[in-house]
Enzyme design. Sequence first.
Site, PDB file in Angstrom:
ATOM      1  N   GLU A  33      20.291  29.090  -4.614  1.00 22.26           N
ATOM      2  CA  GLU A  33      21.077  29.413  -3.415  1.00 22.26           C
ATOM      3  C   GLU A  33      20.311  29.042  -2.143  1.00 22.26           C
ATOM      4  O   GLU A  33      20.078  29.889  -1.281  1.00 22.26           O
ATOM      5  CB  GLU A  33      21.367  30.921  -3.376  1.00 22.26           C
ATOM      6  CG  GLU A  33      22.105  31.476  -4.574  1.00 22.26           C
ATOM      7  CD  GLU A  33      22.216  33.010  -4.531  1.00 22.26           C
ATOM      8  OE1 GLU A  33      21.538  33.653  -3.689  1.00 22.26           O
ATOM      9  OE2 GLU A  33      22.970  33.552  -5.350  1.00 22.26           O
ATOM     10  N   PRO A  34      19.897  27.797  -1.986  1.00 22.14           N
ATOM     11  CA  PRO A  34      19.120  27.469  -0.791  1.00 22.14           C
ATOM     12  C   PRO A  34      19.983  27.369   0.463  1.00 22.14           C
ATOM     13  O   PRO A  34      21.105  26.860   0.400  1.00 22.14           O
ATOM     14  CB  PRO A  34      18.537  26.084  -1.132  1.00 22.14           C
ATOM     15  CG  PRO A  34      19.531  25.484  -2.065  1.00 22.14           C
ATOM     16  CD  PRO A  34      20.133  26.626  -2.854  1.00 22.14           C
ATOM     17  N   GLY A  35      19.469  27.861   1.555  1.00 24.15           N
ATOM     18  CA  GLY A  35      20.124  27.682   2.853  1.00 24.15           C
ATOM     19  C   GLY A  35      19.211  26.860   3.744  1.00 24.15           C
ATOM     20  O   GLY A  35      19.382  25.660   3.923  1.00 24.15           O
ATOM     21  N   TYR A  83      12.969  37.440  15.039  1.00 28.70           N
ATOM     22  CA  TYR A  83      11.933  37.367  13.984  1.00 28.70           C
ATOM     23  C   TYR A  83      10.613  36.816  14.506  1.00 28.70           C
ATOM     24  O   TYR A  83       9.773  36.394  13.696  1.00 28.70           O
ATOM     25  CB  TYR A  83      12.391  36.440  12.845  1.00 28.70           C
ATOM     26  CG  TYR A  83      13.813  36.629  12.388  1.00 28.70           C
ATOM     27  CD1 TYR A  83      14.206  37.804  11.740  1.00 28.70           C
ATOM     28  CD2 TYR A  83      14.757  35.639  12.591  1.00 28.70           C
ATOM     29  CE1 TYR A  83      15.515  37.963  11.318  1.00 28.70           C
ATOM     30  CE2 TYR A  83      16.061  35.788  12.166  1.00 28.70           C
ATOM     31  CZ  TYR A  83      16.440  36.956  11.537  1.00 28.70           C
ATOM     32  OH  TYR A  83      17.725  37.111  11.120  1.00 28.70           O
ATOM     33  N   CYS A 138      19.890  37.910  30.210  1.00 28.59           N
ATOM     34  CA  CYS A 138      19.259  39.014  30.912  1.00 28.59           C
ATOM     35  C   CYS A 138      18.512  39.931  29.947  1.00 28.59           C
ATOM     36  O   CYS A 138      18.911  41.075  29.746  1.00 28.59           O
ATOM     37  CB  CYS A 138      20.372  39.757  31.629  1.00 28.59           C
ATOM     38  SG  CYS A 138      19.824  40.427  33.146  1.00 28.59           S
TER      39      CYS A 138
HETATM   40  N1  LLP Z   1      20.772  34.024  -1.308  1.00 33.22           N
HETATM   41  C1  LLP Z   1      20.837  35.271  -0.813  1.00 33.22           C
HETATM   42  C2  LLP Z   1      21.307  36.342  -1.670  1.00 33.22           C
HETATM   43  C3  LLP Z   1      20.427  35.519   0.507  1.00 33.22           C
HETATM   44  O1  LLP Z   1      20.456  36.751   0.982  1.00 33.22           O
HETATM   45  C4  LLP Z   1      19.982  34.438   1.320  1.00 33.22           C
HETATM   46  C5  LLP Z   1      19.568  34.666   2.700  1.00 33.22           C
HETATM   47  C6  LLP Z   1      19.959  33.146   0.762  1.00 33.22           C
HETATM   48  C7  LLP Z   1      20.354  32.978  -0.558  1.00 33.22           C
HETATM   49  C8  LLP Z   1      19.510  31.933   1.527  1.00 33.22           C
HETATM   50  O2  LLP Z   1      18.187  32.035   1.889  1.00 33.22           O
HETATM   51  P1  LLP Z   1      17.394  30.776   2.485  1.00 33.22           P
HETATM   52  O3  LLP Z   1      17.303  29.722   1.399  1.00 33.22           O
HETATM   53  O4  LLP Z   1      18.146  30.291   3.657  1.00 33.22           O
HETATM   54  O5  LLP Z   1      16.078  31.319   2.840  1.00 33.22           O
HETATM   55  N2  LLP Z   1      18.647  35.024   9.638  1.00 33.22           N
HETATM   56  C9  LLP Z   1      17.374  34.828   8.982  1.00 33.22           C
HETATM   57  C10 LLP Z   1      17.551  34.520   7.524  1.00 33.22           C
HETATM   58  C11 LLP Z   1      18.342  35.576   6.770  1.00 33.22           C
HETATM   59  C12 LLP Z   1      18.588  35.166   5.359  1.00 33.22           C
HETATM   60  C13 LLP Z   1      19.403  36.149   4.627  1.00 33.22           C
HETATM   61  N3  LLP Z   1      19.658  35.801   3.273  1.00 33.22           N
HETATM   62  C14 LLP Z   1      16.602  33.737   9.697  1.00 33.22           C
HETATM   63  O6  LLP Z   1      17.074  33.237  10.712  1.00 33.22           O
HETATM   64  O7  LLP Z   1      15.498  33.399   9.303  1.00 33.22           O
END
Ligand code: LLP
Length: 426
Positions: free
Chosen positions: A275-277, A318, A345
Amino acid sequence: MTSSAFSYRNGTLCAETLPLAEIADEVGTPFYCYSTQQLQRNYRDFAAPFADMDATICFAVKSNANLAVIRTLAACGAGADITAAGELERAMQAGVKPEKIVYSGAGKRRDEIMAAIKARIRQINAESLSELPVISSVAVELGVTTPVMLRVNPDVDAKTHKHLATGHKETKFGIEMAQLDEAIRLATTLPGLDFKGFSVHVGTHVMDYEPFRLAYRKLADLVKSCRARGVKIERLDLGGGVGIPYDGQKLAPFADYAAVVHDEIAPLGCAVIFEPGRRLVGDAGVLVSRVVYVKQGVTKKFLVLDAGMNDLIRPAMYEARHGIVAVRSSGDAETETVDVVGPVCETGDMFGKNYSLPKMQAGDLVAILQGGAYGAAMSSVYNGRPLIPEVLVDGARHAVVRRRLSVAEQMAWESMPEWLASDRAV
Ligand code: LLP
């Protein structure tokens, strides 16, 4: 460091081959710009080491929910990891096949579970003992059997920012190891549930792959103990979380992460989901902003930008430090040290202190790097600031994939109660 999709040509920063300054002239600032080639490259780089496994890569659409971005990745073969029914709608609208959609989240409402089961998504990752009977009752109501996974809280320290860790037991995420026997019992006996396996997500922006190894090893032990008891485990969802280098950071090669998966998970012979973001979209986007003022204080110099924390909240939330570069840079220009701030602001409306940048003037453009993940997706209209455009570049062509929303449109979401509606009320 800029990523390869954003590089200087003739002293001006380009997205692929297109000068960002030209896009700025067309759509105004601030705006997000994404590179198709970088999205495609990131997908390929992620998928390649797992070509020998039964692997599905489900893009975490929470990191960038733009329809064109989702579709670009879907065209590469990606599925979607969703966390709310709104993301289900977006993923399907963008063309992701339901059988490639996985759904995690600590607080899925009954109507959201209903939408997911009706759409026949690949799996729901249940996160608590309380959720399983709800999924079961929805499935029974719909007269179907639905695939479920149990999201395990592996209780490992992801060694990331405290707001970005999800895999230790004080967090709300996943089912604690001590409750898993009960969860497995529910998942295998409640009507309407087809128990498929386990999911895990240790946290996000994880730079050191050891926490993955610890979590995946726990998952592997779990699979073995289930199999020894005659419980079939077909799938494992390994979550997201692989970090990317932000300003000045160094990251171990992705091959090291892939090696962890091969060592700990491949021998189990399960289908695997990722599940990469951030890893897919982070360096595929930049936030382009114009300097409104160069403010020389008594001891400090500030670049006041037209982008603010409402457009990119990561530094405020963060303490993230994104790379910042001048869009026009001759290379030998004189540099100076500045704090880069926004117009909102709030003291926290700051992109970072002590950036070394070429001497800039009001009207000059900067690019805030690594803006593709959790940038536009987390933006807001705070301070009456409109949501900003998103532009997708593909080679020499580009398109506005979300236009700037006007303040009038923002106000149109609101309505006046009848007792305040007449002019006499003021
Ligand atoms: N799977 C689950 C269950 C998650 O909760 C998340 C991210 C991902 C996959 C994707 O994670 P990634 O590969 O992107 O690290 N707003 C924060 C990041 C919050 C991520 C929450 N969950 C930021 O700007 O760093």
